[in-house]
Design a protein around this motif. Structure first.
Motif, PDB file in Angstrom:
ATOM      1  N   PHE A 300       0.833  -1.206   0.000  1.00  0.00           N
ATOM      2  CA  PHE A 300       0.000   0.000   0.000  1.00  0.00           C
ATOM      3  C   PHE A 300       0.864   1.251   0.000  1.00  0.00           C
ATOM      4  O   PHE A 300       0.637   2.176  -0.784  1.00  0.00           O
ATOM      5  CB  PHE A 300      -0.925   0.023   1.222  1.00  0.00           C
ATOM      6  N   ARG A 301       1.838   1.287   0.888  1.00  0.00           N
ATOM      7  CA  ARG A 301       2.635   2.515   1.043  1.00  0.00           C
ATOM      8  C   ARG A 301       3.390   2.862  -0.234  1.00  0.00           C
ATOM      9  O   ARG A 301       3.440   4.033  -0.624  1.00  0.00           O
ATOM     10  CB  ARG A 301       3.592   2.381   2.227  1.00  0.00           C
ATOM     11  N   ILE A 302       3.982   1.889  -0.885  1.00  0.00           N
ATOM     12  CA  ILE A 302       4.748   2.222  -2.090  1.00  0.00           C
ATOM     13  C   ILE A 302       3.824   2.596  -3.237  1.00  0.00           C
ATOM     14  O   ILE A 302       4.110   3.515  -4.012  1.00  0.00           O
ATOM     15  CB  ILE A 302       5.702   1.067  -2.487  1.00  0.00           C
ATOM     16  N   ALA A 303       2.668   1.921  -3.341  1.00  0.00           N
ATOM     17  CA  ALA A 303       1.725   2.263  -4.412  1.00  0.00           C
ATOM     18  C   ALA A 303       1.146   3.654  -4.191  1.00  0.00           C
ATOM     19  O   ALA A 303       1.002   4.444  -5.143  1.00  0.00           O
ATOM     20  CB  ALA A 303       0.608   1.221  -4.472  1.00  0.00           C
ATOM     21  N   PHE A 304       0.825   3.973  -2.951  1.00  0.00           N
ATOM     22  CA  PHE A 304       0.292   5.291  -2.602  1.00  0.00           C
ATOM     23  C   PHE A 304       1.338   6.374  -2.853  1.00  0.00           C
ATOM     24  O   PHE A 304       1.042   7.433  -3.423  1.00  0.00           O
ATOM     25  CB  PHE A 304      -0.132   5.272  -1.131  1.00  0.00           C
ATOM     26  N   THR A 305       2.571   6.111  -2.470  1.00  0.00           N
ATOM     27  CA  THR A 305       3.652   7.082  -2.651  1.00  0.00           C
ATOM     28  C   THR A 305       3.934   7.352  -4.126  1.00  0.00           C
ATOM     29  O   THR A 305       4.197   8.488  -4.525  1.00  0.00           O
ATOM     30  CB  THR A 305       4.934   6.577  -1.961  1.00  0.00           C
ATOM     31  N   ARG A 306       3.860   6.318  -4.951  1.00  0.00           N
ATOM     32  CA  ARG A 306       4.224   6.450  -6.358  1.00  0.00           C
ATOM     33  C   ARG A 306       3.091   6.962  -7.242  1.00  0.00           C
ATOM     34  O   ARG A 306       3.329   7.417  -8.358  1.00  0.00           O
ATOM     35  CB  ARG A 306       4.723   5.099  -6.891  1.00  0.00           C
ATOM     36  N   ARG A 307       1.862   6.918  -6.753  1.00  0.00           N
ATOM     37  CA  ARG A 307       0.721   7.367  -7.568  1.00  0.00           C
ATOM     38  C   ARG A 307       0.893   8.825  -7.987  1.00  0.00           C
ATOM     39  O   ARG A 307       1.098   9.710  -7.168  1.00  0.00           O
ATOM     40  CB  ARG A 307      -0.565   7.207  -6.786  1.00  0.00           C
ATOM     41  N   ASP A 308       0.862   9.086  -9.282  1.00  0.00           N
ATOM     42  CA  ASP A 308       0.953  10.445  -9.837  1.00  0.00           C
ATOM     43  C   ASP A 308       2.152  11.210  -9.276  1.00  0.00           C
ATOM     44  O   ASP A 308       2.053  12.380  -8.912  1.00  0.00           O
ATOM     45  CB  ASP A 308      -0.342  11.214  -9.569  1.00  0.00           C
ATOM     46  N   ASP A 309       3.287  10.514  -9.205  1.00  0.00           N
ATOM     47  CA  ASP A 309       4.537  11.129  -8.731  1.00  0.00           C
ATOM     48  C   ASP A 309       4.397  11.720  -7.325  1.00  0.00           C
ATOM     49  O   ASP A 309       5.035  12.733  -6.996  1.00  0.00           O
ATOM     50  CB  ASP A 309       5.013  12.219  -9.696  1.00  0.00           C
ATOM     51  N   GLY A 310       3.575  11.096  -6.525  1.00  0.00           N
ATOM     52  CA  GLY A 310       3.464  11.518  -5.133  1.00  0.00           C
ATOM     53  C   GLY A 310       2.480  12.638  -4.868  1.00  0.00           C
ATOM     54  O   GLY A 310       2.378  13.118  -3.738  1.00  0.00           O
ATOM     55  N   LYS A 311       1.740  13.052  -5.901  1.00  0.00           N
ATOM     56  CA  LYS A 311       0.815  14.172  -5.711  1.00  0.00           C
ATOM     57  C   LYS A 311      -0.265  13.848  -4.687  1.00  0.00           C
ATOM     58  O   LYS A 311      -0.631  14.680  -3.857  1.00  0.00           O
ATOM     59  CB  LYS A 311       0.169  14.565  -7.039  1.00  0.00           C
ATOM     60  N   GLY A 312      -0.798  12.636  -4.749  1.00  0.00           N
ATOM     61  CA  GLY A 312      -1.845  12.262  -3.807  1.00  0.00           C
ATOM     62  C   GLY A 312      -1.351  12.253  -2.378  1.00  0.00           C
ATOM     63  O   GLY A 312      -2.052  12.694  -1.457  1.00  0.00           O
ATOM     64  N   GLN A 313      -0.148  11.759  -2.184  1.00  0.00           N
ATOM     65  CA  GLN A 313       0.432  11.747  -0.842  1.00  0.00           C
ATOM     66  C   GLN A 313       0.627  13.171  -0.325  1.00  0.00           C
ATOM     67  O   GLN A 313       0.318  13.478   0.835  1.00  0.00           O
ATOM     68  CB  GLN A 313       1.768  11.011  -0.862  1.00  0.00           C
ATOM     69  N   MET A 314       1.121  14.051  -1.198  1.00  0.00           N
ATOM     70  CA  MET A 314       1.331  15.445  -0.805  1.00  0.00           C
ATOM     71  C   MET A 314       0.018  16.106  -0.414  1.00  0.00           C
ATOM     72  O   MET A 314      -0.071  16.807   0.605  1.00  0.00           O
ATOM     73  CB  MET A 314       1.994  16.206  -1.951  1.00  0.00           C
ATOM     74  N   LYS A 315      -1.031  15.873  -1.219  1.00  0.00           N
ATOM     75  CA  LYS A 315      -2.327  16.486  -0.930  1.00  0.00           C
ATOM     76  C   LYS A 315      -2.917  15.943   0.377  1.00  0.00           C
ATOM     77  O   LYS A 315      -3.561  16.680   1.131  1.00  0.00           O
ATOM     78  CB  LYS A 315      -3.291  16.233  -2.083  1.00  0.00           C
ATOM     79  N   THR A 316      -2.711  14.654   0.629  1.00  0.00           N
ATOM     80  CA  THR A 316      -3.203  14.054   1.873  1.00  0.00           C
ATOM     81  C   THR A 316      -2.512  14.683   3.071  1.00  0.00           C
ATOM     82  O   THR A 316      -3.167  15.047   4.068  1.00  0.00           O
ATOM     83  CB  THR A 316      -2.972  12.533   1.862  1.00  0.00           C
ATOM     84  N   ILE A 317      -1.211  14.805   2.996  1.00  0.00           N
ATOM     85  CA  ILE A 317      -0.447  15.413   4.103  1.00  0.00           C
ATOM     86  C   ILE A 317      -0.887  16.850   4.328  1.00  0.00           C
ATOM     87  O   ILE A 317      -1.071  17.291   5.472  1.00  0.00           O
ATOM     88  CB  ILE A 317       1.065  15.345   3.797  1.00  0.00           C
ATOM     89  N   GLN A 318      -1.053  17.590   3.246  1.00  0.00           N
ATOM     90  CA  GLN A 318      -1.488  18.984   3.361  1.00  0.00           C
ATOM     91  C   GLN A 318      -2.839  19.079   4.065  1.00  0.00           C
ATOM     92  O   GLN A 318      -3.026  19.901   4.980  1.00  0.00           O
ATOM     93  CB  GLN A 318      -1.591  19.601   1.969  1.00  0.00           C
ATOM     94  N   ALA A 319      -3.799  18.248   3.678  1.00  0.00           N
ATOM     95  CA  ALA A 319      -5.130  18.292   4.276  1.00  0.00           C
ATOM     96  C   ALA A 319      -5.083  17.928   5.753  1.00  0.00           C
ATOM     97  O   ALA A 319      -5.722  18.581   6.595  1.00  0.00           O
ATOM     98  CB  ALA A 319      -6.067  17.341   3.528  1.00  0.00           C
ATOM     99  N   ILE A 320      -4.324  16.898   6.088  1.00  0.00           N
ATOM    100  CA  ILE A 320      -4.201  16.495   7.494  1.00  0.00           C
ATOM    101  C   ILE A 320      -3.593  17.621   8.315  1.00  0.00           C
ATOM    102  O   ILE A 320      -4.046  17.914   9.429  1.00  0.00           O
ATOM    103  CB  ILE A 320      -3.384  15.201   7.608  1.00  0.00           C
ATOM    104  N   ASN A 321      -2.586  18.286   7.775  1.00  0.00           N
ATOM    105  CA  ASN A 321      -1.949  19.390   8.497  1.00  0.00           C
ATOM    106  C   ASN A 321      -2.936  20.520   8.766  1.00  0.00           C
ATOM    107  O   ASN A 321      -2.943  21.115   9.851  1.00  0.00           O
ATOM    108  CB  ASN A 321      -0.748  19.915   7.718  1.00  0.00           C
ATOM    109  N   ILE A 322      -3.769  20.838   7.789  1.00  0.00           N
ATOM    110  CA  ILE A 322      -4.760  21.903   7.977  1.00  0.00           C
ATOM    111  C   ILE A 322      -5.743  21.520   9.073  1.00  0.00           C
ATOM    112  O   ILE A 322      -6.069  22.322   9.954  1.00  0.00           O
ATOM    113  CB  ILE A 322      -5.496  22.192   6.652  1.00  0.00           C
TER     114      ILE A 322
END
Length: 346
Positions: A300-322
């Motif tokens: 899961f972690r590697i597939a999530f990290t690699r999806r769309d060059d990490g854009k989804g992971q970045m957006k998830t982190i941003q939302a959680i931080n807010i």
């Protein structure tokens, strides 16, 4: 799309959307439900709850939440006073909307726990206990806990389901998260069409909205017989709402609900905009083979990290931080309110 004159060939746009998708209210303001209902679910998060509980007209709820937290804190040894007080206020606000909706109240778990499965499970159980204490006759099957779509969060959803507590996977930006959410038994997922930041920074423009994820996830669930529903969120215009007409459910903010409610348009023109029309679905569909991540964290972690060059992971982190920032601000409000009430002898 501007509003046009109402005539026999046009339909009310909000009613049209309701004919295609479940429409939920994305606000804890009772007046919105009265003005623009009926709605099915009422969804909320730390930002909504903090904004609402800060309003002068909600002072009674705030003070009662602080008082009850002081009274029952000893029953919950693993939570701070300010966290418990905010949880009580979130549940209280949601319960005030419950009589005005047909479906569930959705309360978000503490985002500061998003990487701890045990804490999220404890938090979900505590929110259910608070709900029962505040409203003993409330049907707890109408309570749904929103959980951040991290590996730990989605594993917590698996455990909460075993306890009979419904969950929704929020801060969701990728198919990997959507697949795992269905595997663990979430009743719904909320793909964020736009990054959460667009709602907090007027100067920020999201150039990469994820409309296709809503279509792909819904088709995936249908194809593989999952009961999980797609509840789209974070749309910013009427045109975007209409593009997603046909999604299982929507959470739509008040300003867009008002625009939809006062607009009329040709039904055929509205239908042509939807991505859920058959030709658009075929064009948007990716590989929909059955996948599994539920028992393979590394996969899961590697597939999530690699999806769309990490854009989804970045957006998830941003939302959680807010949401974490809002949680911290709300807890500070609880401390300040407790100190003020103590000073005043209340």
């Amino acid at each position: 799309m501007g509003s046009i004159a109402h005539n026999e060939s046009t339909v009310n746009v909000l009613e049209y959307v309701r004919s295609k998708s479940q429409v939920d209210v994305d606000s804890l303001d009772i007046g919105i439900s009265d003005e623009l209902g009926p709605f099915v679910d009422c969804t909320s998060n730390q930002a909504d709850a903090y904004a609402e509980i800060s309003q002068p007209q909600r002072a009674t709820v705030l003070h009662r939440s602080v008082a009850l937290a002081k009274q029952i804190l000893s029953e919950f040894p693993y939570v701070t006073f300010e966290e418990l007080a905010f949880e009580i206020s979130m549940v209280s606000l949601s319960l005030s909307i419950a009589p005005k909706i047909k479906g569930s109240i959705l309360v978000m778990s503490n985002p500061l726990y998003c990487h701890s499965t045990p804490k999220i499970v404890e938090n979900g159980h505590r929110l259910a206990e608070i709900c029962h204490r505040l409203e003993p006759n409330f049907d707890l099957s109408r309570l749904c806990i929103k959980v951040a779509s991290t590996w730990e969060g989605l594993q917590a959803c698996r455990k909460l389901k075993e306890l009979g507590i419904k969950t929704l996977a929020t801060t969701l930006f990728t198919m990997e998260q959507a697949v795992l959410a269905a595997e663990v038994g979430c009743v719904s997922v909320s793909p964020f069409v736009h990054e959460l930041k667009v709602h907090f920074d007027e100067t920020y423009h999201d150039t990469d909205p994820i409309f296709d994820l809503c279509v792909e996830a819904q088709q995936y669930y249908k194809q593989h017989s999952y009961s999980t529903k797609v509840k789209a969120c974070s749309v910013i215009s009427m045109e975007e709402v209409l593009q997603l007409a046909g999604v299982a459910a929507f959470t739509i903010p008040p300003e867009l609900l008002r625009e939809l409610a006062t607009s009329h348009e040709s039904e055929q023109k509205l239908a042509d905009l939807s991505l859920f029309q058959t030709p658009q679905i075929k064009n948007a569909q990716r590989e929909n083979n059955l996948q599994s991540f539920v028992d393979d964290e590394a996969k899961f972690r590697i597939a999530f990290t690699r999806r769309d060059d990490g854009k989804g992971q970045m957006k998830t982190i941003q939302a959680i931080n807010i949401f974490c920032d809002c949680q911290i601000q709300a807890e500070q409000l609880m401390r300040e309110t407790e100190a003020h009430l103590a000073d005043s002898g209340a």
